[in-house]
Design a protein around this motif. Structure first.
Motif, PDB file in Angstrom:
ATOM      1  N   HIS A 179       9.466  15.884   3.970  1.00  0.00           N
ATOM      2  CA  HIS A 179       8.559  15.486   5.052  1.00  0.00           C
ATOM      3  C   HIS A 179       7.761  14.242   4.671  1.00  0.00           C
ATOM      4  N   HIS A 180       7.472  13.411   5.648  1.00  0.00           N
ATOM      5  CA  HIS A 180       6.470  12.370   5.455  1.00  0.00           C
ATOM      6  C   HIS A 180       5.097  13.043   5.432  1.00  0.00           C
ATOM      7  N   PRO A 181       4.184  12.604   4.579  1.00  0.00           N
ATOM      8  CA  PRO A 181       2.860  13.239   4.519  1.00  0.00           C
ATOM      9  C   PRO A 181       2.141  13.296   5.864  1.00  0.00           C
ATOM     10  N   LEU A 182       2.293  12.261   6.697  1.00  0.00           N
ATOM     11  CA  LEU A 182       1.625  12.293   7.991  1.00  0.00           C
ATOM     12  C   LEU A 182       2.259  13.301   8.942  1.00  0.00           C
ATOM     13  N   ALA A 183       3.551  13.576   8.767  1.00  0.00           N
ATOM     14  CA  ALA A 183       4.174  14.624   9.572  1.00  0.00           C
ATOM     15  C   ALA A 183       3.582  15.979   9.219  1.00  0.00           C
ATOM     16  N   LEU A 204      -1.455  13.059   1.292  1.00  0.00           N
ATOM     17  CA  LEU A 204      -1.925  14.193   2.084  1.00  0.00           C
ATOM     18  C   LEU A 204      -3.426  14.381   1.943  1.00  0.00           C
ATOM     19  N   ARG A 205      -3.895  14.309   0.716  1.00  0.00           N
ATOM     20  CA  ARG A 205      -5.330  14.508   0.497  1.00  0.00           C
ATOM     21  C   ARG A 205      -6.144  13.453   1.244  1.00  0.00           C
ATOM     22  N   ALA A 206      -5.591  12.245   1.352  1.00  0.00           N
ATOM     23  CA  ALA A 206      -6.289  11.186   2.068  1.00  0.00           C
ATOM     24  C   ALA A 206      -6.157  11.315   3.584  1.00  0.00           C
ATOM     25  N   GLU A 209      -5.888   6.514   5.966  1.00  0.00           N
ATOM     26  CA  GLU A 209      -5.451   5.293   5.299  1.00  0.00           C
ATOM     27  C   GLU A 209      -5.055   5.640   3.876  1.00  0.00           C
ATOM     28  N   TYR A 210      -3.888   5.134   3.462  1.00  0.00           N
ATOM     29  CA  TYR A 210      -3.436   5.396   2.097  1.00  0.00           C
ATOM     30  C   TYR A 210      -2.500   4.270   1.677  1.00  0.00           C
ATOM     31  N   HIS A 211      -2.631   3.870   0.423  1.00  0.00           N
ATOM     32  CA  HIS A 211      -1.776   2.816  -0.120  1.00  0.00           C
ATOM     33  C   HIS A 211      -1.278   3.284  -1.488  1.00  0.00           C
ATOM     34  N   GLY A 212      -0.037   3.754  -1.508  1.00  0.00           N
ATOM     35  CA  GLY A 212       0.527   4.273  -2.742  1.00  0.00           C
ATOM     36  C   GLY A 212       1.862   3.643  -3.060  1.00  0.00           C
ATOM     37  N   THR A 213       2.548   4.223  -4.042  1.00  0.00           N
ATOM     38  CA  THR A 213       3.811   3.654  -4.493  1.00  0.00           C
ATOM     39  C   THR A 213       4.972   3.976  -3.554  1.00  0.00           C
ATOM     40  N   HIS A 214       4.899   5.115  -2.880  1.00  0.00           N
ATOM     41  CA  HIS A 214       5.976   5.518  -1.975  1.00  0.00           C
ATOM     42  C   HIS A 214       5.525   5.570  -0.514  1.00  0.00           C
ATOM     43  N   TYR A 215       4.232   5.774  -0.290  1.00  0.00           N
ATOM     44  CA  TYR A 215       3.708   5.899   1.077  1.00  0.00           C
ATOM     45  C   TYR A 215       2.562   4.908   1.259  1.00  0.00           C
ATOM     46  N   ASP A 216       2.580   4.230   2.385  1.00  0.00           N
ATOM     47  CA  ASP A 216       1.589   3.190   2.636  1.00  0.00           C
ATOM     48  C   ASP A 216       1.333   3.136   4.133  1.00  0.00           C
ATOM     49  N   PHE A 217       0.075   3.405   4.555  1.00  0.00           N
ATOM     50  CA  PHE A 217      -0.206   3.381   5.989  1.00  0.00           C
ATOM     51  C   PHE A 217      -1.705   3.162   6.228  1.00  0.00           C
ATOM     52  N   GLU A 218      -2.000   2.583   7.391  1.00  0.00           N
ATOM     53  CA  GLU A 218      -3.376   2.378   7.863  1.00  0.00           C
ATOM     54  C   GLU A 218      -3.314   2.025   9.339  1.00  0.00           C
ATOM     55  N   ASN A 219      -4.487   1.947   9.984  1.00  0.00           N
ATOM     56  CA  ASN A 219      -4.596   1.591  11.398  1.00  0.00           C
ATOM     57  C   ASN A 219      -3.764   2.523  12.288  1.00  0.00           C
ATOM     58  N   LEU A 220      -3.877   3.821  12.000  1.00  0.00           N
ATOM     59  CA  LEU A 220      -3.168   4.840  12.765  1.00  0.00           C
ATOM     60  C   LEU A 220      -4.149   5.909  13.218  1.00  0.00           C
ATOM     61  N   VAL A 221      -3.823   6.562  14.315  1.00  0.00           N
ATOM     62  CA  VAL A 221      -4.626   7.680  14.808  1.00  0.00           C
ATOM     63  C   VAL A 221      -3.789   8.948  14.733  1.00  0.00           C
TER      64      VAL A 221
END
Length: 297
Positions: A93-97, A147-149, A157-169
């Motif tokens: 799963h993607h963390p946001l899912a 997930l914790r973020a 918002e999260y910026h990591g080595t495998h997952y990177d996202f921001e500006n989302l609701v």
């Protein structure tokens, strides 16, 4: 210490599934969930496998109900008992899912979600789902941080080595300020991962002495949960002394929660076993969520 219930029916493992579970369904599961809820047990569980190869099913079992659908249904039929995934495989799963789907479960259950999470070990299933098997440990660590973020956040918002996202609701999202993350595993690395990134550890398949030795190494937060299996299915009506001994040995080993499988020959017998287990727990000063023992189920 608390006692949770390893839900019957939803996972039928060859080592401990009873014959009656093969013909049971949602009505029996709801009856058991209501009884566990009324008696004040800590949690119910549901695990995750999408598809198990036929030759591996003989070892791991073939029946795995979907945890989101199952726990969502049980949420509507219970009031206090917590609902634990034990476990979701992070790499599927993607963390946001996870944050969206299980955050919604947290909303509809009134904040009763526990996310049990694991790295996963069934390579054939990873390949089936197009998930990367190699490097899954590092990817899981990044997913946990993401997930914790993200859980309980409208604008994660999260910026990591495998997952990177921001500006989302992400709405709805979990209503708990901090959704408990229990990390499954049987290695020292899984315990380190749980201590550094989670709120609890859910080991499996290890002797009690090994668990005690592992837990004795390293520091443990005061609020950290150690969720130990009760071992063989408990038989409160058949052998109260053995049940009390099993629970007490796990408390001495460091358990803050015991997740128990129950020996039963039917859903009715299972409910009777739960009532006796509650009585044994009271004798051992186990903590329960509810005092409504006299209520009707």
């Amino acid at each position: 210490m608390h006692i949770g219930i390893t839900s019957p029916i939803v996972v039928q493992h060859p080592s401990n599934a009873a014959d009656w579970e093969a013909g049971a369904g949602i009505e029996e599961l709801v009856r058991i969930a209501r009884q566990a809820d009324r008696l004040g047990f800590h949690h119910l569980t549901c695990s995750e496998h999408v598809a198990v190869p036929v030759d591996i099913a003989a070892e791991r079992g073939a029946t795995y109900w979907d945890p989101l659908a199952t726990l969502g249904f049980l949420a509507a039929h219970t009031d206090r008992i917590k609902l634990a995934t034990q476990v979701l495989v992070l790499g599927y799963h993607h963390p946001l899912a996870i944050a969206k789907r299980y955050g919604t479960l947290d909303v509809v259950s009134g904040g009763r979600l526990i996310l049990g999470l694991g790295v996963g070990s069934l390579q054939e299933e990873f390949e089936l789902l197009g998930a990367e098997f190699e490097g899954r440990g590092a990817r899981a660590d990044d997913a946990l941080a993401a997930l914790r973020a993200s859980l309980s956040q409208s604008n994660p918002e999260y910026h990591g080595t495998h997952y990177d996202f921001e500006n989302l609701v992400v709405k709805p999202h979990a209503v708990q300020t901090r959704v408990p993350l229990w990390i499954g595993g049987r290695t020292p690395r899984s315990l380190r991962r749980a201590r550094s990134q989670g709120d609890g550890w859910v080991p499996f398949g290890l002797p009690l002495g090994d668990l005690e030795s592992m837990l004795a190494k390293g520091e443990q937060r005061e609020d950290f949960e150690v969720v130990l299996s009760a071992g063989a299915p408990l038989d409160p009506l058949g052998n109260r002394a053995a049940v009390a001994d099993s629970l007490e040995r796990r408390r001495q080993a460091g358990a803050t929660i015991v997740s128990a499988s129950i020996h039963a020959t039917s859903a009715e017998h299972y409910c009777d076993q739960l009532a006796t287990l509650r009585a044994i727990g009271d004798e051992l000063d186990v903590e329960f969520h509810s005092n409504q023992i006299g209520a009707t189920s």
